[in-house]
Write an enzyme that holds these catalytic residues in place. Structure first.
Site: not given
Ligand code: MRU
Length: 341
Positions: A41-42, A75, A220
């Site tokens: 994730r991220g 996603r 994101d």
């Molecule tokens: O749902 P996730 O855990 O993938 O969400 C991640 C985030 O919102 C992070 O802050 C974002 O992806 C930036 S990561 C450098």
């Protein structure tokens, strides 16, 4: 994550901080499942993972366009996913009736390396915004696990720590999946950075008490006007920061900007399963990972995974090319003349 022996290796983030285990994906379906299931994730990390997913399709003989569609649908909010996919798809012209596997893998590796470099450079620019002992509040996990190697929001902190600035971090737990409590706190322990875990709702009070010097989060998707989607709860921190005169920065590679999306209203917001809200998972006294229900069986849930912070609340974007003001003109300019920044 990494490419190894014709497969994609990754750390299973669902098990952190209690277990550190890696796994491999050797088909496009397995890559897609790792992303939808949140093992990986991220925003920048899923973009790199998806890029390697296309490279995998060339080895398993799966159709590239099917692989593209499958991975793109994993996603909806993080635009880095599409950027990673488009980058590799553009790189592999067909050789005869087959895609050029070497060119595609090369492009995936280059995308991976350029995200690592971007994260490093975000740290270089962002550390200049910190003073000795700065108290940084961050939300969710925009660290090692979310962006290859340095992270985005964490990169200025890690850089500052290496420069002897002794930063302190307020880690916002990040309900419902607790990426802050589980992953960012684990990174801080491993980096040896002084930190405290706080409930998401404690941020505003700490800001009012002048215990926060700067807020830095990841992103994101950033629209052309600077409106920014990030993990649910980011907007509340931005509002509290503005109300208390505290600078609020988004640390992000340029791959998170989506100049085709005009504003925050047009950013698709992922709605996730209600189980994330009604169950809490953790380590039992006997060392097993278990989940328990916290809400009544009859209670219905709404679970948006992201929110949109309006550009007007953002002090600036810390990117690999410098700190960009959160205005449509500055964003357009950086894509026309990235060197100038
Ligand atoms: O749902 P996730 O855990 O993938 O969400 C991640 C985030 O919102 C992070 O802050 C974002 O992806 C930036 S990561 C450098």
């Amino acid at each position: 994550m990494w490419w190894e022996g014709g497969a994609v290796g990754y750390i299973d983030q669902r098990l952190l901080p209690h277990r550190f285990e890696s796994a491999t994906a050797s088909t496009v379906t397995q890559v897609a499942e790792a992303i939808t299931g949140m093992a990986v994730r991220g925003a920048p990390t899923i973009g790199v993972m998806a890029a390697y997913g296309i490279a995998l399709a060339t080895t398993t003989g799966e159709s590239l366009s099917d692989a593209y569609d499958t991975l793109l649908s994993t996603r909806p909010t993080a635009v880095n996913l599409k950027v990673g996919l488009d980058t590799v798809m553009a790189a592999g012209p067909d050789v005869g009736d087959k895609p050029d596997a070497a060119a595609i893998l090369g492009a995936a590796r280059m995308h991976d390396n350029s995200e690592v470099t971007a994260a490093r450079d975000i740290g270089r620019h962002g550390a200049k915004l910190l003073a000795h002992g700065s108290r940084v509040l961050t939300h969710c996990n925009a660290g090692w696990m979310a962006a290859q190697d340095w992270g985005t929001a964490t990169s200025p902190i890690y850089t500052g720590a290496r420069e002897g600035m002794n930063p302190f971090v307020w880690v916002s737990e990040t309900r419902p999946r607790l990426q802050g409590a589980r992953i960012t706190a684990w990174e801080m322990v491993n980096e040896g950075i002084d930190h405290r875990l706080i409930a998401d709702s404690a941020g505003a009070q700490l800001m009012r008490q002048r215990k926060v010097d700067i807020v830095i989060t990841g992103a994101d998707r950033i629209a052309a006007n600077g409106d920014t989607a990030n993990k649910i709860g980011t907007y509340s921190h931005a509002l509290a920061a503005r109300a208390n005169g505290i600078p609020f920065y988004i640390a992000t590679p340029l791959t998170t900007f989506d100049t085709d999306t005009p504003d925050g209203e047009s950013i698709p917001i992922e709605e996730r399963d209600e189980d994330e809200m009604v169950f809490v998972e953790g380590l039992t006294d006997t060392g097993e990972i278990q989940r328990v229900r916290v809400a009544p069986l009859e209670t219905k849930v709404v679970n948006p995974a992201f929110d949109v912070t309006p550009a007007t609340l953002i002090t600036g974007f810390i990117t690999e090319v410098g700190v960009i003001p959160a205005t449509p003109d500055a964003i357009a300019d950086v894509f026309r003349h990235p060197i100038r920044w």
